[in-house]
Enzyme design. Structure first.
Site, PDB file in Angstrom:
ATOM      1  N   ILE A 218     -57.300 -23.511  22.414  1.00 62.59           N
ATOM      2  CA  ILE A 218     -57.012 -23.130  21.035  1.00 62.59           C
ATOM      3  C   ILE A 218     -57.874 -21.940  20.658  1.00 62.59           C
ATOM      4  CG2 ILE A 218     -58.730 -24.713  20.073  1.00 62.59           C
ATOM      5  CD1 ILE A 218     -55.287 -23.879  18.541  1.00 62.59           C
ATOM      6  N   GLY A 220     -58.079 -17.578  18.934  1.00 65.45           N
ATOM      7  CA  GLY A 220     -57.448 -16.278  18.858  1.00 65.45           C
ATOM      8  C   GLY A 220     -57.042 -15.720  20.200  1.00 65.45           C
ATOM      9  N   GLU A 242     -53.212 -29.958  27.817  1.00 67.97           N
ATOM     10  CA  GLU A 242     -53.765 -31.038  26.989  1.00 67.97           C
ATOM     11  C   GLU A 242     -53.200 -30.926  25.580  1.00 67.97           C
ATOM     12  OE1 GLU A 242     -57.924 -30.962  24.688  1.00 67.97           O
ATOM     13  OE2 GLU A 242     -58.155 -31.211  26.843  1.00 67.97           O
TER      14      GLU A 242
END
Length: 442
Positions: A218, A220, A242
């Site tokens: 996760i 930018g 995941e």
């Protein structure tokens, strides 16, 4: 035939949480599956309860339990993985982190942990009597096996998800049903990629080949990479991850993903939990291309590595000159958690043709506004080693990419200094000399 059993078990949230006793351990919500009505009802019982331990993770909105008991006299919040709001709670002494590899959570629940009550949010029951866990499969089935009581809060807006196994619970295993109506799902905004993110992603892009299987973290930089893949000429990609995030949706809608080259779950998108914008949740609803699994399946390196050309892209906070990676704490202050990063660092390297990338901007600003290097001689005092130096493959900053596998300590120091911010390279050379890991090469 299951409607009658469903109706018998339907109660109010206040009635359902009466099953919680002082001293209990309650397996609660994860990320977008926050059971809001149950949480509010439990908070209302505060004065009559003591030493109730909540296990939850990735809190995406404010918590009624924590707001009702700021001193922790009645409830203790224990997190499998910290979100931004939980991070602050830990630093204030209101919450505690559970150090564990994410892939180990289901087994640890089954074999070692006390679980008295499970209180989770689910999708509406289907005609066969099953509730889909929705966007979080994770470890719920394991917790339900151990629990004295199981409460489900039905969210009409929770998408039903196709899965592999342990992605549903039958009405016969549920003790109480609380109807929540249309509750929506909390949104996890995707940070727009910075110019550094785009530069880092551009170094990784050439390493991704047609038919590769992708895992993204996760943030930018992974988001930038997802956008680049969506706009690229790549084809026949697979997904085994995941966490399912918006970037994957962009890749699918751009026609880059069909999963036909996967060796495991061929043709399907394999994941354990999801959080993102409404675009992601709409994409997931009854989508047969998805295969939702418990996390000990998705994250176990022996499973994930069966997919050839597995490409794992994750970020970190800092790295030392020998290659030790910290992705979860700033010094001794916990920021997130171990999660599944090490699982996928190992899985990608075990995969035939696979590659693991740890990506980080070369610098950050401290609280005084001073620029500091993320590549350090030694990790910050108290920093947690998420990935050991022996497991690390590729490291990428905006100044380049290096492969640390098989390099000696002086070679690692030289390689990492070469991708550090130029303003810090001489300082890092001095650090390497003090650490006896510098050799003046050509």
């Amino acid at each position: 035939m299951y409607i009658e059993e469903y109706r018998k078990k339907c109660v109010s949230a206040d009635e359902a949480v009466k099953v919680v006793r002082s001293g209990d351990w309650v397996e609660f919500s994860w990320a977008a599956n926050m059971a809001c009505l149950l949480e509010e009802a439990l908070a209302r019982r505060k004065e009559e309860l003591h030493d109730v331990n909540i296990r939850a993770a990735v809190l995406l909105k404010s918590s009624a339990i924590l707001e009702s008991d700021p001193t922790g006299e009645h409830f203790t919040w224990n997190s499998w993985h910290l979100s931004g709001s939980e991070r602050k709670l830990v630093q204030n002494g209101q919450a505690y982190y559970i150090p564990i590899k994410y892939s180990e959570v289901p087994r640890w629940l089954r074999e070692n942990l006390q679980t008295d009550v499970v209180a989770i949010q689910v999708a509406p029951m289907d005609e066969h009597g099953y509730f889909s866990f929705g966007v979080t499969i994770s470890h719920y089935a394991a917790a339900i096996e151990k629990a004295r009581a199981v409460i489900v809060e039905v969210n009409e807006d929770m998408p039903s998800i196709h899965g592999g196994y342990d992605h549903v619970v039958h009405i016969s295993k549920v003790d109480y049903v609380v109807e929540g109506g249309h509750r929506g799902l909390p949104v996890l905004p995707t940070a727009p990629p910075s110019e550094k993110d785009k530069t880092i992603a551009a170094y990784v892009m050439p390493e991704i080949k047609n038919g590769a299987c992708i895992q993204l973290g996760i943030g930018g930089m992974p988001n930038a990479l997802g956008q680049m893949i969506a706009e690229s000429n790549l084809k026949n990609l697979g997904i085994h991850t995941e966490m399912l995030v918006d970037g994957f949706v962009d890749m699918v809608l751009a026609g880059k993903v069909n999963g036909k080259c996967k060796q495991l779950d061929r043709g399907r998108i394999t994941f354990s939990f999801a959080a993102g914008t409404q675009k992601l949740y709409d994409f997931m609803k009854n989508n047969p291309v998805l295969a939702g699994y418990p996390v000990d399946y998705t994250n176990h390196p022996c499973n994930a590595s069966r997919n050839e050309n597995l490409i794992s892209i994750n970020s970190c906070l800092e790295i030392d000159l020998t290659g030790q990676v910290c992705s979860e704490s700033a010094g001794s202050n916990m920021m997130s958690g171990s999660g599944g990063q090490l699982d996928f660092v190992e899985a990608a390297y075990y995969s035939k043709g696979g590659k693991s990338f740890i990506c980080l901007p070369s610098t950050y600003k401290d609280k005084q506004g001073q620029i500091k290097s993320r590549i350090k001689g030694l990790l910050t005092l108290g920093a947690v080693v998420t990935d050991t130096r022996a497991t690390i493959h590729y490291i990428v900053t905006e100044y380049g990419m290096v492969n640390l596998k098989g390099l000696s300590t002086w070679q690692r120091a030289e390689a990492l200094i070469s991708i550090a911010h130029p303003d810090f390279r001489e300082e890092l050379i001095d650090e390497a000399k003090k650490l006896k890991i510098w050799r003046q090469s050509h």
